[in-house]
Design a protein around this motif. Structure first.
Motif, PDB file in Angstrom:
ATOM      1  N   ARG A   1       4.242  -0.744  19.471  1.00  0.00           N
ATOM      2  CA  ARG A   1       3.442  -0.647  18.245  1.00  0.00           C
ATOM      3  C   ARG A   1       4.336  -1.072  17.080  1.00  0.00           C
ATOM      4  O   ARG A   1       5.401  -0.497  16.868  1.00  0.00           O
ATOM      5  CB  ARG A   1       2.957   0.781  18.030  1.00  0.00           C
ATOM      6  CG  ARG A   1       2.105   0.950  16.795  1.00  0.00           C
ATOM      7  CD  ARG A   1       1.562   2.384  16.735  1.00  0.00           C
ATOM      8  NE  ARG A   1       0.536   2.505  15.753  1.00  0.00           N
ATOM      9  CZ  ARG A   1       0.731   2.964  14.513  1.00  0.00           C
ATOM     10  NH1 ARG A   1       1.929   3.330  14.142  1.00  0.00           N
ATOM     11  NH2 ARG A   1      -0.274   3.046  13.671  1.00  0.00           N
ATOM     12  N   VAL A   2       3.894  -2.095  16.343  1.00  0.00           N
ATOM     13  CA  VAL A   2       4.618  -2.567  15.167  1.00  0.00           C
ATOM     14  C   VAL A   2       3.780  -2.186  13.953  1.00  0.00           C
ATOM     15  O   VAL A   2       2.616  -2.571  13.851  1.00  0.00           O
ATOM     16  CB  VAL A   2       4.856  -4.094  15.224  1.00  0.00           C
ATOM     17  CG1 VAL A   2       5.579  -4.560  13.971  1.00  0.00           C
ATOM     18  CG2 VAL A   2       5.628  -4.473  16.471  1.00  0.00           C
ATOM     19  N   GLU A   3       4.398  -1.426  13.069  1.00  0.00           N
ATOM     20  CA  GLU A   3       3.683  -0.948  11.885  1.00  0.00           C
ATOM     21  C   GLU A   3       4.400  -1.429  10.629  1.00  0.00           C
ATOM     22  O   GLU A   3       5.610  -1.297  10.502  1.00  0.00           O
ATOM     23  CB  GLU A   3       3.623   0.574  11.881  1.00  0.00           C
ATOM     24  CG  GLU A   3       2.876   1.146  10.697  1.00  0.00           C
ATOM     25  CD  GLU A   3       2.831   2.667  10.714  1.00  0.00           C
ATOM     26  OE1 GLU A   3       2.034   3.217   9.947  1.00  0.00           O
ATOM     27  OE2 GLU A   3       3.590   3.288  11.470  1.00  0.00           O
ATOM     28  N   TRP A   4       3.640  -1.990   9.713  1.00  0.00           N
ATOM     29  CA  TRP A   4       4.168  -2.449   8.427  1.00  0.00           C
ATOM     30  C   TRP A   4       3.652  -1.494   7.362  1.00  0.00           C
ATOM     31  O   TRP A   4       2.449  -1.411   7.101  1.00  0.00           O
ATOM     32  CB  TRP A   4       3.692  -3.866   8.142  1.00  0.00           C
ATOM     33  CG  TRP A   4       4.382  -4.555   7.010  1.00  0.00           C
ATOM     34  CD1 TRP A   4       4.846  -3.995   5.853  1.00  0.00           C
ATOM     35  CD2 TRP A   4       4.681  -5.947   6.926  1.00  0.00           C
ATOM     36  NE1 TRP A   4       5.407  -4.952   5.056  1.00  0.00           N
ATOM     37  CE2 TRP A   4       5.328  -6.155   5.692  1.00  0.00           C
ATOM     38  CE3 TRP A   4       4.465  -7.031   7.752  1.00  0.00           C
ATOM     39  CZ2 TRP A   4       5.746  -7.412   5.276  1.00  0.00           C
ATOM     40  CZ3 TRP A   4       4.884  -8.271   7.337  1.00  0.00           C
ATOM     41  CH2 TRP A   4       5.521  -8.458   6.120  1.00  0.00           C
ATOM     42  N   ARG A   5       4.557  -0.750   6.759  1.00  0.00           N
ATOM     43  CA  ARG A   5       4.200   0.188   5.699  1.00  0.00           C
ATOM     44  C   ARG A   5       4.733  -0.343   4.377  1.00  0.00           C
ATOM     45  O   ARG A   5       5.857  -0.828   4.295  1.00  0.00           O
ATOM     46  CB  ARG A   5       4.795   1.566   5.976  1.00  0.00           C
ATOM     47  CG  ARG A   5       4.159   2.261   7.159  1.00  0.00           C
ATOM     48  CD  ARG A   5       4.672   3.680   7.307  1.00  0.00           C
ATOM     49  NE  ARG A   5       6.064   3.742   7.697  1.00  0.00           N
ATOM     50  CZ  ARG A   5       6.515   3.888   8.934  1.00  0.00           C
ATOM     51  NH1 ARG A   5       5.657   3.961   9.917  1.00  0.00           N
ATOM     52  NH2 ARG A   5       7.791   3.949   9.182  1.00  0.00           N
ATOM     53  N   ALA A   6       3.921  -0.225   3.341  1.00  0.00           N
ATOM     54  CA  ALA A   6       4.309  -0.687   2.005  1.00  0.00           C
ATOM     55  C   ALA A   6       3.996   0.408   0.994  1.00  0.00           C
ATOM     56  O   ALA A   6       2.935   1.037   1.050  1.00  0.00           O
ATOM     57  CB  ALA A   6       3.567  -1.962   1.644  1.00  0.00           C
ATOM     58  N   LEU A   7       4.936   0.639   0.101  1.00  0.00           N
ATOM     59  CA  LEU A   7       4.778   1.635  -0.954  1.00  0.00           C
ATOM     60  C   LEU A   7       4.953   0.948  -2.298  1.00  0.00           C
ATOM     61  O   LEU A   7       6.006   0.364  -2.570  1.00  0.00           O
ATOM     62  CB  LEU A   7       5.815   2.757  -0.803  1.00  0.00           C
ATOM     63  CG  LEU A   7       5.900   3.755  -1.951  1.00  0.00           C
ATOM     64  CD1 LEU A   7       4.627   4.599  -2.020  1.00  0.00           C
ATOM     65  CD2 LEU A   7       7.117   4.652  -1.786  1.00  0.00           C
ATOM     66  N   THR A   8       3.907   1.010  -3.115  1.00  0.00           N
ATOM     67  CA  THR A   8       3.955   0.454  -4.464  1.00  0.00           C
ATOM     68  C   THR A   8       3.889   1.603  -5.447  1.00  0.00           C
ATOM     69  O   THR A   8       2.976   2.427  -5.382  1.00  0.00           O
ATOM     70  CB  THR A   8       2.768  -0.506  -4.708  1.00  0.00           C
ATOM     71  OG1 THR A   8       2.757  -1.491  -3.687  1.00  0.00           O
ATOM     72  CG2 THR A   8       2.864  -1.167  -6.066  1.00  0.00           C
ATOM     73  N   LYS A   9       4.863   1.656  -6.340  1.00  0.00           N
ATOM     74  CA  LYS A   9       4.878   2.689  -7.378  1.00  0.00           C
ATOM     75  C   LYS A   9       4.354   2.068  -8.664  1.00  0.00           C
ATOM     76  O   LYS A   9       4.925   1.120  -9.183  1.00  0.00           O
ATOM     77  CB  LYS A   9       6.290   3.226  -7.565  1.00  0.00           C
ATOM     78  CG  LYS A   9       6.793   3.950  -6.339  1.00  0.00           C
ATOM     79  CD  LYS A   9       8.168   4.512  -6.536  1.00  0.00           C
ATOM     80  CE  LYS A   9       8.583   5.211  -5.256  1.00  0.00           C
ATOM     81  NZ  LYS A   9       9.907   5.792  -5.353  1.00  0.00           N
ATOM     82  N   LEU A  10       3.254   2.617  -9.145  1.00  0.00           N
ATOM     83  CA  LEU A  10       2.587   2.081 -10.329  1.00  0.00           C
ATOM     84  C   LEU A  10       3.010   2.830 -11.587  1.00  0.00           C
ATOM     85  O   LEU A  10       3.410   3.994 -11.516  1.00  0.00           O
ATOM     86  CB  LEU A  10       1.069   2.188 -10.161  1.00  0.00           C
ATOM     87  CG  LEU A  10       0.471   1.526  -8.921  1.00  0.00           C
ATOM     88  CD1 LEU A  10      -0.995   1.890  -8.789  1.00  0.00           C
ATOM     89  CD2 LEU A  10       0.656   0.029  -8.993  1.00  0.00           C
ATOM     90  N   HIS A  11       2.890   2.174 -12.718  1.00  0.00           N
ATOM     91  CA  HIS A  11       3.124   2.824 -13.994  1.00  0.00           C
ATOM     92  C   HIS A  11       1.904   3.691 -14.338  1.00  0.00           C
ATOM     93  O   HIS A  11       0.896   3.682 -13.636  1.00  0.00           O
ATOM     94  CB  HIS A  11       3.342   1.778 -15.092  1.00  0.00           C
ATOM     95  CG  HIS A  11       4.574   0.963 -14.885  1.00  0.00           C
ATOM     96  ND1 HIS A  11       4.548  -0.309 -14.372  1.00  0.00           N
ATOM     97  CD2 HIS A  11       5.881   1.251 -15.094  1.00  0.00           C
ATOM     98  CE1 HIS A  11       5.769  -0.779 -14.290  1.00  0.00           C
ATOM     99  NE2 HIS A  11       6.606   0.139 -14.716  1.00  0.00           N
ATOM    100  N   TRP A  12       1.965   4.397 -15.433  1.00  0.00           N
ATOM    101  CA  TRP A  12       0.868   5.266 -15.831  1.00  0.00           C
ATOM    102  C   TRP A  12      -0.279   4.504 -16.483  1.00  0.00           C
ATOM    103  O   TRP A  12      -1.350   5.054 -16.722  1.00  0.00           O
ATOM    104  CB  TRP A  12       1.364   6.333 -16.807  1.00  0.00           C
ATOM    105  CG  TRP A  12       1.823   5.769 -18.109  1.00  0.00           C
ATOM    106  CD1 TRP A  12       3.072   5.339 -18.419  1.00  0.00           C
ATOM    107  CD2 TRP A  12       1.020   5.549 -19.276  1.00  0.00           C
ATOM    108  NE1 TRP A  12       3.115   4.858 -19.703  1.00  0.00           N
ATOM    109  CE2 TRP A  12       1.855   4.975 -20.265  1.00  0.00           C
ATOM    110  CE3 TRP A  12      -0.316   5.772 -19.588  1.00  0.00           C
ATOM    111  CZ2 TRP A  12       1.400   4.626 -21.523  1.00  0.00           C
ATOM    112  CZ3 TRP A  12      -0.763   5.421 -20.857  1.00  0.00           C
ATOM    113  CH2 TRP A  12       0.090   4.865 -21.798  1.00  0.00           C
ATOM    114  N   TYR A  13      -0.090   3.216 -16.772  1.00  0.00           N
ATOM    115  CA  TYR A  13      -1.113   2.451 -17.469  1.00  0.00           C
ATOM    116  C   TYR A  13      -2.437   2.497 -16.710  1.00  0.00           C
ATOM    117  O   TYR A  13      -2.471   2.307 -15.504  1.00  0.00           O
ATOM    118  CB  TYR A  13      -0.705   0.987 -17.619  1.00  0.00           C
ATOM    119  CG  TYR A  13       0.705   0.760 -18.092  1.00  0.00           C
ATOM    120  CD1 TYR A  13       1.228   1.468 -19.167  1.00  0.00           C
ATOM    121  CD2 TYR A  13       1.522  -0.163 -17.461  1.00  0.00           C
ATOM    122  CE1 TYR A  13       2.525   1.257 -19.601  1.00  0.00           C
ATOM    123  CE2 TYR A  13       2.818  -0.384 -17.889  1.00  0.00           C
ATOM    124  CZ  TYR A  13       3.312   0.333 -18.962  1.00  0.00           C
ATOM    125  OH  TYR A  13       4.584   0.120 -19.379  1.00  0.00           O
TER     126      TYR A  13
END
Length: 175
Positions: free
Chosen positions: A130-142
């Motif tokens: 099983r190959v899993e691609w995880r992505a985390l994007t941290k957004l500003h408060w805008y």
């Protein structure tokens, strides 16, 4: 003049309401896409652990219009890759590398950094991985960024799926 006042007060009120709603929306957007590949962990790791091998399965790396430069020849952690594609400059910087995963940060001018991890997990019942691609994007408060976060999977998700499916096809064809 009276209508302009009412219009401006309404516009300011709408902005305040939208901003308050956006404060409830989380600042971290986490995506996860996975695929099952009939192969060994070693063959898959050889493709994901070396950025130079991404040309075999990652659509941007395989594109003729992309200009790719690597910062160093050894493909361990702290390897950088600069990509110029469709008048955009993208940087991929690996942060950690081990036989079960690769972690890297994707940076692009004018956009939030995206922390990525591609992990490899053997499936015990089958001769597959099983190959899993995880992505985390941290957004500003805008507010506009928070509302963009709601649609981020619909915008970027097909790209992750295409890359994983290309990896599956490439590895299984070489098997």
């Amino acid at each position: 003049m009276r209508f302009i006042k009412v219009f401006l007060i309404g516009l300011i009120g709408l902005f305040i309401i939208v901003t308050l709603i956006s404060l409830v929306i989380p600042s971290d957007v986490k995506l996860s896409h996975a695929v099952i590949i009939n192969s060994t962990t070693g063959k898959i790791y050889a493709q994901i652990g070396n950025l130079k091998n991404w040309k075999n399965w990652q659509p941007i790396f395989a594109s003729d219009s992309a200009v790719i430069t690597f910062s160093n020849s050894d493909m361990g952690s702290n390897t950088n890759c600069d990509i110029t594609y469709k008048n955009r400059r993208i940087n991929i910087a690996t942060t950690s590398l081990d036989p079960t995963s690769i972690r890297f940060i994707l940076k692009s001018n004018g956009e939030d950094d995206i922390e990525n991890e591609i992990s490899i997990t053997p499936v015990n019942a089958q001769n597959s991985v099983r190959v899993e691609w995880r992505a985390l994007t941290k957004l500003h408060w805008y507010p506009w960024e928070k509302f963009y976060g709601i649609f981020i999977d619909r915008i970027t998700g097909p790209g992750y799926d295409e890359a994983l499916n290309n990896l599956k096809r490439f590895v299984e064809a070489a098997h």
